[in-house]
Enzyme design. Structure first.
Site, PDB file in Angstrom:
ATOM      1  N   ARG A  34      -7.766   8.690  -3.383  1.00  0.00           N
ATOM      2  CA  ARG A  34      -7.272   7.867  -2.267  1.00  0.00           C
ATOM      3  C   ARG A  34      -7.969   8.192  -0.941  1.00  0.00           C
ATOM      4  O   ARG A  34      -8.408   7.268  -0.234  1.00  0.00           O
ATOM      5  CB  ARG A  34      -5.753   7.997  -2.145  1.00  0.00           C
ATOM      6  CG  ARG A  34      -4.993   7.239  -3.234  1.00  0.00           C
ATOM      7  CD  ARG A  34      -3.502   7.380  -3.054  1.00  0.00           C
ATOM      8  NE  ARG A  34      -3.072   8.773  -3.181  1.00  0.00           N
ATOM      9  CZ  ARG A  34      -1.847   9.208  -2.898  1.00  0.00           C
ATOM     10  NH1 ARG A  34      -0.931   8.363  -2.435  1.00  0.00           N
ATOM     11  NH2 ARG A  34      -1.531  10.471  -3.056  1.00  0.00           N
ATOM     12  N   ASN A  52      -1.190   5.142  -5.165  1.00  0.00           N
ATOM     13  CA  ASN A  52      -1.084   5.445  -6.591  1.00  0.00           C
ATOM     14  C   ASN A  52       0.083   4.658  -7.171  1.00  0.00           C
ATOM     15  O   ASN A  52       1.087   4.422  -6.492  1.00  0.00           O
ATOM     16  CB  ASN A  52      -0.800   6.936  -6.817  1.00  0.00           C
ATOM     17  CG  ASN A  52      -2.008   7.810  -6.576  1.00  0.00           C
ATOM     18  OD1 ASN A  52      -3.139   7.344  -6.610  1.00  0.00           O
ATOM     19  ND2 ASN A  52      -1.770   9.094  -6.332  1.00  0.00           N
TER      20      ASN A  52
END
Length: 804
Positions: A34, A52
C-alpha cells in the site's frame, strides 16, 4: 512597434480525468504494498485511495487515461521485495473524483479471504543494523522488524493481515511506534508486528527449576551454551534446542534426550564466512542461505581435516545443514559465538515442536537446562525449511518457514477448477487447498503416526480452512487404507457429504512435478517416480515407477522388479532384511552360501533367523512384495555394511551410501564398469531387474573393492538403467518430456546423473524446485489430479485412471 502580430499562446489540452477500480491479487498484504502504491500515485499525480481487503489490494484511482496506464504499468516494478503480483484487473468507476492530487491509504475492508498470506521472512539488513546500533531505541531488541521482514504466518490468525488479526494485538503501540506505523513514508508503515522495548514483547531466561536468571537474558543463555548446557529458545515458529556444536558431550547428551541417535542436526552460523570454514559454499548456496526464506541449506563438508570438528552433528554423512540467523534474537545470540551452534526443533523425535510456553515447560523440562522465552504467542507451528542445491538449482526438501503458505500458481487450465482439499500423505505430511487457479500448500506437518503430530495436523487443517475461508467441494486422499490422512479425509467427506477422490500415490508425485512446472491438461509426459513405498492401484506396493500420461490419467509402463519385504515394516527399519530378500531372489541362499561363504556378509546373514524368514516369504506371511527403489538402496547399502542392522531415521542407508561415493570413479571410470541392470518383458509392465547387478557387485565384494568405488558404480549403473528404460518406453511415442519425482529424487548424485543423461538423449527433464520431491509434495499432486478429473470428466489421454 513590431511589424509582426503577437504569437497566439496555445492552451494545453484539457485532459479528461477518468476513474478506475484496480484490483491487485497475489502476495500483496503485509509487505509494504500500500505505501508503495501511495508513493507511485504521488509520482504520477493520481488521486484516489488504496486499501486491503479479503481479495488482496483494491485501488481507486483518478487521472487522465494515459497517466492511469503509466500508473498501472508501474505497479509491478514498485512491488516490494516480499510481494508478488499475480494479476491486475481494471474496471471503470463512475463515482465523483476526489480533489486532484489527493491520494490516501484507507483502512482494511472485509470480504471473502482470497488474498495470499506472506510467509515469515528473515530479518532485513536495515533492522539488523538498527538492532546493533547503540543510538537506536531498538538497540539489542530481539523483536525488531519492519514491512520487509519479520513474522507473518506464525502470528496471523485471520485475513486481512492487520494487527488486530495477529498475536501482536496484545501489544498496544507506544506513541513512537504509532508514528512509524501511521507514516506511509516510513518503512514500518502498517508493519503489523512493529514494536519496541517500550510496548512490545519481552524476553526472559527461565532456569529448569522455574526461577528467573538475572541480567540480560540473551547473554545469560549464551553463557549456558558456552558451559556445555542445552538451552530451549522460543524462535519464530516454535521452540528450538541449542548447544555448542563443538562440545561433543553436549551434542551426545542432546541426542540421548531427543531420542535421535543418528539423524543430522542443523547448525546455526553467524554468517556465510563462518560456514565457509566447514563447507564448500557455492554462489547458489550463498543465494539460498541469504534469501528471505532463510532455509537450512545442505552443503558438502570441506575435504580438509575440519570435517572432524563436529563428529556428533552429522555422523556417517558428508554434508552439513547450515542456516543463518532468521530473527534479531538469533542474531543477538550468534554475536557472542565464534563457532556454530546446534539448533534443532524443541521436541522428541517425530513429535511436533513446542510453541506454547506452558507446554515447553512441561515437555522440555528434562531436556533443557534453561528456557529463553518471550510473551508473543505463536499462532501456529512453523518448522525451519530445508533446501539443497542440485544441478546448480536450489530445491526445497522441506517447505515450511519462509516458503509456506505462499500460493503456488497452477497452470492456466486449472482456473475453473472447483475448490479442493487434498489431505496429503502419512509421512512428511502437508495438505493443500486449491481454488481460483492457485494451490495453498501448508507448512510441513510431519509423521502422522505420532499422536501429537496427528492432532497438530487436524488443528492446522481446520485453521487453514478458516483462515482462507476455504469451502471445499471435493476431498482428495491417498489410496493407502491405513494412512491417517486418508481416514480423516473420509470422515470429512462423510460429514460434509462431499465426493471423494482416491489418488494413487505415485501419480500424485508425478502430477505435483507437472503442476510446479506449469504443464497443462492434455499433455503426455513420462513420469519417473522413485520412492520408498506407496499403494498401487492394483493394491500392491509400488516404489519404482514409469508412468506415461498426465493429470487425468496414466498408464504404468514399467517398474522395478518387485522384491519381498520380510517382516513388513521391519524391513524398513532393518535394512539387512532387504539384502537377504534380494540375494534370495537373485541367487538363492544355497548358491550364495556356496560361492560367497568367505564374505563377512555371509557370516552376518547366516546368524539371522533365515529359516523363519524363508517361511514367511514362501507363505506370504507379513512379507508383501514391493517395487521399491528405496528398499533397493537399503539392500545394497546393507550388503556393503552401511547402515546394515537398523536404520535410525528415514533414508539413512541411502544418505550414508551417497556420502561414501568416490567421485573419481563416478565421473572418470568408463560406463562399462557401472553395475548392470537388466530389462525384463513379462507381458505386462517392463521390469528393471537388479539380478545382474548383484552378481557383479558380489564379485567386487569378494575382491575387496573399496566401498566408495562400489557405491559410485551402483549409482551410475542405476542411472544408466533408468535412461535405457526411458528410451525403450518412449521410442514408439512422440513424448519427449520426462518428470522426476519421489523421495529418492533427493539423492543429488542420482538426480544429476539422470538429468544429464536424459538431456543428452534430447529429452526435456522436469524437476521439483519449490515443492519437495518427497511426500511433502504429494498433496499438490492430489489436488491437481482431482481438479483435472473435475474439469475433464473423460481422461484427456488414453491412459487409465486410478480410483478410490
Amino acid at each position: 512597434m513590431s511589424l509582426y502580430p503577437p504569437p497566439v499562446r496555445e492552451e494545453p489540452p484539457v485532459m479528461t480525468r477518468v476513474g478506475e477500480a484496480i484490483r491487485v491479487r497475489g502476495l500483496v498484504q503485509g509487505v509494504g504494498f500500500r505505501p508503495a502504491v501511495w508513493r507511485l500515485a504521488r509520482e504520477h499525480g493520481v488521486s484516489g485511495d488504496v486499501c486491503n481487503d479479503g481479495e488482496g489490494v483494491l485501488i481507486h484511482a483518478w487521472a487522465d487515461a494515459a497517466t492511469l496506464d503509466g500508473f498501472v504499468a508501474g505497479l509491478r516494478s514498485a512491488c516490494p521485495p516480499l510481494g508478488r503480483i499475480d494479476s491486475i484487473e481494471r474496471y471503470a468507476l463512475r463515482d465523483a473524483p476526489p480533489i486532484a492530487g489527493m491520494f490516501r491509504i484507507g483502512s482494511s475492508a472485509g470480504g471473502r479471504a482470497r488474498a495470499g498470506v506472506v510467509p515469515d521472512a528473515v530479518t532485513c539488513r536495515a533492522c539488523i543494523e538498527e538492532t546493533f546500533d547503540p543510538s537506536s531505541r531498538r538497540y539489542r531488541y530481539a523483536f525488531t522488524n519492519c514491512t520487509h521482514c519479520g513474522p507473518r504466518l506464525s502470528i496471523v490468525e485471520a485475513i486481512p493481515y492487520d494487527r488486530p488479526n495477529t498475536t501482536m494485538a496484545a501489544f498496544p503501540l507506544c506513541e513512537a511506534c504509532r508514528r512509524e506505523y501511521d507514516d506511509p513514508a516510513d518503512r514500518r508503515f502498517h508493519a503489523q508486528p512493529v514494536s519496541c522495548p517500550a510496548c512490545g514483547p519481552h524476553l526472559w531466561l527461565e532456569r529448569s527449576d522455574g526461577s528467573l536468571a538475572p541480567g540480560d537474558p540473551v547473554q545469560a543463555a549464551c553463557q549456558y551454551i558456552k558451559h556445555g548446557k542445552i538451552v530451549a529458545i522460543k524462535g519464530l515458529g516454535g521452540f528450538q534446542l541449542a548447544c555448542a556444536a563443538a562440545d561433543h558431550a553436549a551434542v551426545a547428551r542432546l541426542r540421548a534426550l531427543k531420542h535421535r541417535e543418528r539423524k543430522p542436526f542443523a547448525l546455526l552460523a553467524s554468517g556465510v564466512s563462518m560456514i565457509e570454514r566447514y563447507c564448500v559454499v557455492s554462489d547458489a548456496d550463498k543465494a539460498l542461505l541469504t534469501c528471505a526464506a532463510g532455509p537450512i541449506v545442505i552443503m558438502a563438508i570441506r575435504s580438509d581435516d575440519r570435517n572432524e570438528y563436529f563428529p556428533g552433528v552429522a555422523p556417517g554423512i558428508a554434508t552439513l545443514g547450515f542456516m543463518l540467523p532468521s530473527t534479531p534474537l538469533h542474531h543477538l545470540i550468534m554475536h557472542s559465538f565464534d563457532d556454530p551452534i546446534v539448533l534443532t526443533s524443541g521436541n522428541l523425535v517425530d513429535e511436533p515442536q513446542c510453541i506454547d510456553n506452558a507446554d515447553a515447560r512441561t515437555r522440555l523440562a528434562g531436556m533443557a537446562d534453561a528456557l529463553l522465552m518471550h510473551d508473543r504467542d505463536i499462532a501456529r507451528r512453523v518448522d525451519d525449511s530445508v533446501a539443497r542445491v542440485v544441478g546448480d538449482v536450489p530445491r526445497v526438501l522441506r517447505r515450511s518457514r519462509g516458503y509456506a503458505p505462499a500460493p503456488l500458481r497452477m497452470p492456466k487450465d486449472f482456473a475453473a477448477a472447483p475448490p479442493i482439499l487434498a489431505m496429503g500423505a502419512q509421512q512428511k505430511n502437508t495438505f493443500c487447498l486449491l481454488r481460483n487457479g492457485e494451490a495453498i500448500l501448508s507448512h510441513h506437518i510431519g509423521e502422522l503416526a505420532n499422536g501429537e503430530t496427528y492432532r497438530d495436523y487436524a488443528k492446522a487443517l481446520s485453521r487453514y480452512q478458516h483462515l482462507f475461508e476455504h469451502d471445499a467441494s471435493l476431498i482428495a486422499v491417498d489410496l493407502h487404507p491405513e494412512y491417517l490422512s486418508r481416514k480423516l479425509g473420509l470422515d470429512i467427506a462423510r460429514q460434509r457429504r462431499l465426493p471423494l477422490a482416491g489418488i494413487q500415490h505415485h501419480h500424485a508425485h508425478f502430477a505435483a512435478c507437472l503442476a510446479e512446472n506449469d504443464i497443462g491438461l492434455g499433455i503426455d509426459v513420462l513420469g519417473i517416480v522413485l520412492d520408498g513405498l506407496g499403494m498401487g492401484d492394483d493394491q500392491a506396493l509400488w516404489g519404482g515407477e514409469f508412468l506415461l500420461g498426465g493429470y487425468a490419467g496414466y498408464r504404468r509402463l514399467a517398474s522395478f522388479a518387485p522384491a519381498a519385504l520380510p517382516g513388513g515394516a521391519r524391513a524398513i527399519d532393518e535394512p539387512w532384511r532387504n539384502t537377504y530378500a534380494h540375494l534370495r531372489a537373485s541367487l538363492g541362499w544355497p548358491r550364495f552360501a556356496a560361492e560367497y561363504a568367505t564374505l563377512e556378509l555371509h557370516d552376518f546373514l547366516a546368524a539371522r533367523p533365515l529359516a523363519l524368514i524363508d517361511q514367511m516369504i514362501d507363505k506370504g506371511i507379513n512379507s508383501p512384495t514391493a517395487s521399491s527403489t528405496g528398499r533397493l538402496f537399503d539392500a545394497f547399502a546393507a550388503a556393503l555394511g552401511v547402515c546394515r542392522e537398523r536404520a535410525q531415521y528415514e533414508g539413512q542407508a541411502a544418505i550414508e551410501l551417497e556420502a561414501r561415493i568416490d567421485r573419481r570413479t563416478l565421473h572418470d571410470e568408463d560406463d562399462a564398469q557401472a553395475y548392470p541392470f537388466g530389462i525384463v518383458d513379462t507381458g505386462g509392465p517392463l521390469l528393471i531387474d537388479p539380478r545382474p547387478m548383484w552378481l557383479v557387485m558380489l564379485e567386487d565384494l569378494r575382491r575387496a573393492t573399496p566401498v566408495p568405488s562400489m557405491a559410485a558404480r551402483f549409482h551410475k549403473g542405476l542411472a544408466i538403467a533408468i535412461v535405457r528404460m526411458t528410451q525403450r518406453l518412449l521410442a514408439p511415442t512422440a513424448v519427449r518430456i520426462v518428470a522426476l519425482s519421489g523421495g529418492v529424487m533427493q539423492n543429488r548424485v542420482l538426480v544429476e546423473q539422470l538429468a544429464a543423461r536424459l538431456a543428452a538423449c534430447g529429452l526435456t527433464v522436469l524437476q521439483h524446485r519449490l515443492v519437495p520431491a518427497n511426500d511433502g509434495g504429494i498433496a499438490l499432486g492430489q489436488a491437481a489430479i482431482a481438479a483435472a478429473r473435475a474439469l475433464v470428466p473423460a481422461p484427456a489421454s488414453p491412459w487409465s485412471t486410478s480410483c478410490a
